[in-house]
Design a protein around this motif. Structure first.
Motif, PDB file in Angstrom:
ATOM      1  N   SER A   2       0.848  -1.192   0.000  1.00  0.00           N
ATOM      2  CA  SER A   2       0.000   0.000   0.000  1.00  0.00           C
ATOM      3  C   SER A   2       0.886   1.246   0.000  1.00  0.00           C
ATOM      4  CB  SER A   2      -0.902   0.022   1.233  1.00  0.00           C
ATOM      5  OG  SER A   2      -0.112   0.147   2.412  1.00  0.00           O
ATOM      6  N   GLN A   3       0.267   2.380  -0.313  1.00  0.00           N
ATOM      7  CA  GLN A   3       1.007   3.639  -0.303  1.00  0.00           C
ATOM      8  C   GLN A   3       1.583   3.918   1.080  1.00  0.00           C
ATOM      9  OE1 GLN A   3      -0.864   7.014  -2.201  1.00  0.00           O
ATOM     10  NE2 GLN A   3       0.016   8.437  -0.717  1.00  0.00           N
ATOM     11  N   GLU A   4       0.803   3.602   2.111  1.00  0.00           N
ATOM     12  CA  GLU A   4       1.261   3.857   3.483  1.00  0.00           C
ATOM     13  C   GLU A   4       2.489   3.018   3.822  1.00  0.00           C
ATOM     14  OE1 GLU A   4      -0.417   3.666   8.106  1.00  0.00           O
ATOM     15  OE2 GLU A   4      -1.710   3.143   6.409  1.00  0.00           O
ATOM     16  N   ASN A   5       2.464   1.739   3.439  1.00  0.00           N
ATOM     17  CA  ASN A   5       3.608   0.874   3.724  1.00  0.00           C
ATOM     18  C   ASN A   5       4.841   1.297   2.944  1.00  0.00           C
ATOM     19  OD1 ASN A   5       2.299  -0.705   5.597  1.00  0.00           O
ATOM     20  ND2 ASN A   5       1.611  -2.226   4.084  1.00  0.00           N
ATOM     21  N   ILE A   6       4.623   1.722   1.707  1.00  0.00           N
ATOM     22  CA  ILE A   6       5.760   2.193   0.900  1.00  0.00           C
ATOM     23  C   ILE A   6       6.366   3.457   1.526  1.00  0.00           C
ATOM     24  CG2 ILE A   6       6.416   3.166  -1.342  1.00  0.00           C
ATOM     25  CD1 ILE A   6       4.353   1.288  -2.604  1.00  0.00           C
ATOM     26  N   GLU A   7       5.514   4.344   1.998  1.00  0.00           N
ATOM     27  CA  GLU A   7       6.008   5.547   2.668  1.00  0.00           C
ATOM     28  C   GLU A   7       6.835   5.186   3.901  1.00  0.00           C
ATOM     29  OE1 GLU A   7       2.793   8.131   3.573  1.00  0.00           O
ATOM     30  OE2 GLU A   7       2.826   9.108   1.599  1.00  0.00           O
ATOM     31  N   ASN A   8       6.373   4.199   4.661  1.00  0.00           N
ATOM     32  CA  ASN A   8       7.113   3.783   5.854  1.00  0.00           C
ATOM     33  C   ASN A   8       8.498   3.245   5.485  1.00  0.00           C
ATOM     34  OD1 ASN A   8       5.026   4.486   7.583  1.00  0.00           O
ATOM     35  ND2 ASN A   8       4.093   2.439   7.511  1.00  0.00           N
ATOM     36  N   ILE A   9       8.571   2.567   4.360  1.00  0.00           N
ATOM     37  CA  ILE A   9       9.865   2.048   3.902  1.00  0.00           C
ATOM     38  C   ILE A   9      10.769   3.197   3.443  1.00  0.00           C
ATOM     39  CG2 ILE A   9      10.999   0.655   2.124  1.00  0.00           C
ATOM     40  CD1 ILE A   9       8.522  -1.185   2.179  1.00  0.00           C
TER      41      ILE A   9
ATOM     42  N   GLN B 109      13.598  -3.523  -2.821  1.00  0.00           N
ATOM     43  CA  GLN B 109      13.897  -4.912  -3.154  1.00  0.00           C
ATOM     44  C   GLN B 109      14.235  -5.729  -1.905  1.00  0.00           C
ATOM     45  OE1 GLN B 109      16.976  -4.481  -6.091  1.00  0.00           O
ATOM     46  NE2 GLN B 109      15.546  -3.745  -7.665  1.00  0.00           N
ATOM     47  N   SER B 110      14.899  -5.061  -0.937  1.00  0.00           N
ATOM     48  CA  SER B 110      15.253  -5.769   0.301  1.00  0.00           C
ATOM     49  C   SER B 110      14.009  -6.140   1.116  1.00  0.00           C
ATOM     50  CB  SER B 110      16.200  -4.916   1.151  1.00  0.00           C
ATOM     51  OG  SER B 110      15.520  -3.807   1.720  1.00  0.00           O
ATOM     52  N   LYS B 111      12.904  -5.415   0.864  1.00  0.00           N
ATOM     53  CA  LYS B 111      11.644  -5.697   1.563  1.00  0.00           C
ATOM     54  C   LYS B 111      10.766  -6.678   0.797  1.00  0.00           C
ATOM     55  CE  LYS B 111      12.633  -2.787   4.867  1.00  0.00           C
ATOM     56  NZ  LYS B 111      12.925  -3.268   6.240  1.00  0.00           N
ATOM     57  N   GLY B 112      11.277  -7.154  -0.361  1.00  0.00           N
ATOM     58  CA  GLY B 112      10.542  -8.169  -1.108  1.00  0.00           C
ATOM     59  C   GLY B 112       9.909  -7.722  -2.395  1.00  0.00           C
ATOM     60  N   TRP B 113      10.069  -6.467  -2.768  1.00  0.00           N
ATOM     61  CA  TRP B 113       9.475  -5.994  -4.018  1.00  0.00           C
ATOM     62  C   TRP B 113      10.265  -6.565  -5.197  1.00  0.00           C
ATOM     63  CZ3 TRP B 113       5.188  -4.101  -5.890  1.00  0.00           C
ATOM     64  CH2 TRP B 113       5.179  -3.526  -7.169  1.00  0.00           C
TER      65      TRP B 113
END
Length: 363
Positions: A4-11, A66-70
Motif C-alpha cells: 500500500s502507499q502507506e507501507n511504501i512511505e514507511n519504507i 527490493q530488500s523488503k521483497g518488491w
C-alpha cells in the motif's frame, strides 16, 4: 507484504537526504506514489539543485524496496523546483533573480573569492541557473578566475549591460569595465553607487541564484548590499585560525543587525595537503570553522583544504569545479553548495514574486 502507499512511505522514510538531514517522507520530497502489481512509480521534487545526487537516491530507493521483497520495477521521476525566498526590509526584487546569496568574510586572504566562484560553478553543475557578481570594486578578481580578463560586456539598449558568460554561469564585475591596471580611487559612496549599478543595470537571465562575492570587512559596500539590495541570505568564509574567526564573527554580527540570515560557515584552508607526498596537516588550527558555526547556531557547511591545485586553477582562469570536475576538491565544493542551497530552501518563500502586481484605477 501489502504494498500500500502507506507501507511504501514507511519504507521510504528510511532514505535520508544528506543535504537536509531528513528522510524522503518528512521532508515532503515525495509528491506522489503510484502502485500496480508490477510497478512502483514515484514523483520526487527537490527544492534545491542536486543533479549529481539523483542516481544515488534512486539506487537507495530501489535497493531498499527490493530488500523488503518488491520484485517489480521502480520508476523515479525526479524534478527540481527552486523558489524565491523571503527578504527583509523594503528592497525591491531584481528582475529575473530568484535568490541573492552574499559570500562574505571578516578579513582578506581567507579564500572568499575562490570559494565564491567555485560555489557558483558547483550550483550550476547541480542543475541551477547561476550568476556571480564581483562586488569588490577596489580589487575585482572574478574576471581572472573565470578566464575572462579581456571580456567587454555588451550594452544592447545603452541603458543596461549583458552579463559575461563563462563555464555556464553569468558574471559581472567592475573589472570588465575598467582597465586592469587602473586604480579605483573612489570614496565609499562612489563605490557603493557603482555596486548598485552593477547589480541593477545587468540584464541577468532567469537566475535561480546570484552569488555576490563581497570584499572583506564590514564597511560601505557590505552595508549597501545588505540595506539596498534584496539579499536573501549570506554565507561566511573563514580559516581555522583565531584571528580569522574573530573577524568572521564581526561579519556575522553585521548580517544579524541588518536581518540577513546566515546560511552557514565554510572553513577554507582547513588542512594543508602536501603536493609531493599527500600528507595532510592542520597548520591553521583544528575545527575552528565548525566551532564557530556551533557557537552561533548555524550549519557548518563544510571544510576545504589548502591545496596548490585550487590556487593554480583559479590563477589559470579555470576554477577547480571545472578544471577537475570529478576530483575530490570539486566534490567538496558541490557538497557545500548543495547544503547551502538546501538550507536556503527551508526558509520562508517570497510569495510576492509568484503573483502579478495588479493596479486598480478609477477611469
Amino acid at each position: 507484504m501489502n504494498w500500500s502507499q502507506e507501507n511504501i512511505e514507511n519504507i521510504l522514510a528510511q532514505v535520508i537526504i544528506d543535504d537536509i538531514g531528513e528522510d524522503l517522507v518528512s521532508s515532503k520530497i515525495i509528491k506522489s506514489i503510484q502502485v500496480t502489481d508490477s510497478r512502483i512509480a514515484l514523483e520526487l521534487v527537490f527544492a534545491y539543485p542536486m543533479l549529481n545526487q539523483q542516481s544515488k537516491y534512486v539506487a537507495q530507493i530501489e535497493e531498499l524496496l527490493q530488500s523488503k521483497g518488491w520484485s517489480g520495477s521502480v520508476e523515479c521521476d525526479i524534478a527540481t523546483k527552486i523558489s524565491s525566498h523571503a527578504i527583509k526590509g523594503a528592497a525591491t526584487p531584481i528582475a529575473n533573480v530568484k535568490n541573492i546569496i552574499a559570500v562574505a568574510s571578516g578579513k582578506g586572504g581567507v579564500g572568499k573569492s575562490t570559494t565564491s566562484v567555485n560555489l557558483a560553478l558547483a550550483l550550476a553543475s547541480e542543475g541551477a541557473t547561476v550568476g556571480i557578481l564581483d562586488a569588490d570594486i577596489y580589487g575585482p578578481s572574478q574576471p581572472i578566475m573565470l578566464g575572462q580578463k579581456e571580456a567587454n560586456p555588451v550594452s544592447k539598449d545603452k541603458k543596461s549591460v549583458e552579463p559575461v558568460d563563462s563555464y555556464g554561469i553569468q558574471s559581472m564585475s567592475i573589472g570588465y569595465l575598467v582597465d586592469e591596471s587602473q586604480a579605483m580611487v573612489w570614496r565609499g559612496p562612489m563605490a557603493s553607487g557603482a555596486l548598485q549599478q552593477l547589480i541593477n543595470d545587468t540584464r541577468w537571465r532567469d537566475l535561480d541564484y546570484l552569488i555576490v562575492d563581497l570584499p572583506p570587512g564590514t564597511g560601505d559596500i557590505q552595508l549597501t548590499l545588505s540595506q539596498k539590495v534584496p539579499v536573501t541570505a549570506a554565507v561566511i568564509v573563514t580559516t581555522p585560525q583565531d584571528i580569522a574567526l574573530a573577524d568572521a564573527k564581526k561579519a556575522i554580527s553585521m548580517f544579524e543587525k541588518v536581518s540577513v540570515p546566515v546560511l552557514g560557515v565554510v572553513e577554507n584552508m582547513g588542512t594543508h595537503i602536501c603536493s609531493s607526498c599527500g600528507h595532510e596537516e592542520n597548520i591553521f588550527g583544528v575545527d575552528g570553522g565548525k566551532d564557530l558555526a556551533n557557537n552561533i547556531g548555524v550549519p557548518f557547511l563544510g571544510s576545504l583544504p589548502l591545496d596548490i591545485r585550487i590556487r593554480r586553477d583559479t590563477d589559470e582562469g579555470k576554477p577547480s569545479v571545472v578544471a577537475e570536475p570529478d576530483g575530490v576538491i570539486a566534490g567538496k565544493y558541490r557538497a557545500i553548495a548543495r547544503k547551502m542551497a538546501a538550507t536556503l530552501s527551508r526558509q520562508d518563500k517570497n510569495f510576492k514574486v509568484m503573483f502579478p502586481t495588479i493596479n486598480i484605477t478609477n477611469d
